[in-house]
Design a protein around this motif. Sequence first.
Motif: not given
Length: 452
Positions: A187-201, A208-218
């Motif tokens: 999740x950390x790697x995914x979040x950083x990838x979204x921030x470094x990519x040009x996803x303007x759309x 959809x189904x996450x554990x309670x600690x997921x919001x910390x890493x996202x």
Amino acid sequence: MSPGSAFLQFWWTEKTRTTFLSCLPQDELALFRLACHDFSVRAAPLLFEELDITFRASIFTKPARMAALDRIGQHVRTLTFNMPHSPKTFLPPLLNPVTGEEATFIYEPYTQSPKDSASRLSVPTYGSWEMTDLLVKQYSPLFHAAANVPSFIRAFSAISNLKHLRISCPGQEPEQRYRRSIVDYALISLRIAVEHSKLTALDTLSLMSVHPGATLYLNPVLGFGALPNSAKRWKQIRKLSIRMDSIAFIPGSPADHLKMLHSYLQLFSSSLRQFKFRWRGAKGPCPLSLGMESCLQNDSPTLACPRRCHLALRPLRFEKLRDMEVENIILDASQISSFITVHRRTLREFNFEDTRLRSGTWDDALAPLTRISGSEKWKEKLEEVMDVPLVLSPVGLEEEQMKKVIHDHSRPRSSKPLYGGWQKAGAKSRELFWGTPDHMRKFLRISMFSWL
């Protein structure tokens, strides 16, 4: 007009061609692309519009797979990232091979992609060469793939037209909720990838189904590897949907996961227009009014952050929120009333599904609607929803015959015809009542209605 000319005219008309391709099943659409080059080009946007990825050790590092993603990435509009919790994602403690003591691992994401293999080997991946050696020997390749941030950035850069990101990581055991797993590093790697990519759309996010600690890493503000401009990409989100595992609340138990959720939702306060939330499992507090929860106003020094525990959470206020839906929650009527009052200028629709009030009544909760509208006419528009048993009728009879049977059967109990309200029923209701043409044909041959 020859058959070939008629087909070309049909195929070159964009509206008819798009409608035809949208009606084809995915398996037939894949075979359709093999007919010729033009069919392949035209069918690709629909075939690869949705991409489902289940994370594995070589998912973003295999050259052939990444080359394929480069070819189809421009067509991807919805990406589903799946990584369920399992014994393979569990991380045991790191042990010093000499002393046998547990080693402390402070993770710092490595985000720079090396230009050549020599430069990459000159820098330790995990802070120091000693720690890198421990992790390589004691942790599986799945962990190193999840912590390989450059590979995530490489993959997300290929899907530049992404509009909807869906994340699913179900299956976390309750006893592992306070331990970091391989899923969290992914999740950390995914979040950083979204921030470094040009996803303007990108404008829709579904957890959809996450554990309670997921919001910390996202969280791009509090998460690992966060930068001052990390939140810029996430502020594009207009639609947010979260389905989170609930933790049964026990007085005196830690509520850090609620604080992390509150902090995560604050990120979208200026951009969010549609919000949906559901607790999976036991009922939990309303995520939009956590600042009013008594469990988060405790000033006990035994909490994880004793210096901040006495500070009240800042209430959430979404400047552009129009649609809101929460499900499987428990809260006070005053919390609903306060939320409606604060968002009265923007909120157009709200839905409290499977909600239980701890105190107050629904009249108290919805009292702001009377003050806003100046009257109680809004109550006339309320819809009551209930479960009604459905009885399938015999099939093969004319509608007039069935009305006569119903009328004759009910005459002793009432002088009013039962079919008067039938004329007002919609087509869908009549279809459900009469059933399909053959569902009781065999029954009718021996039933009491066969003489009609």
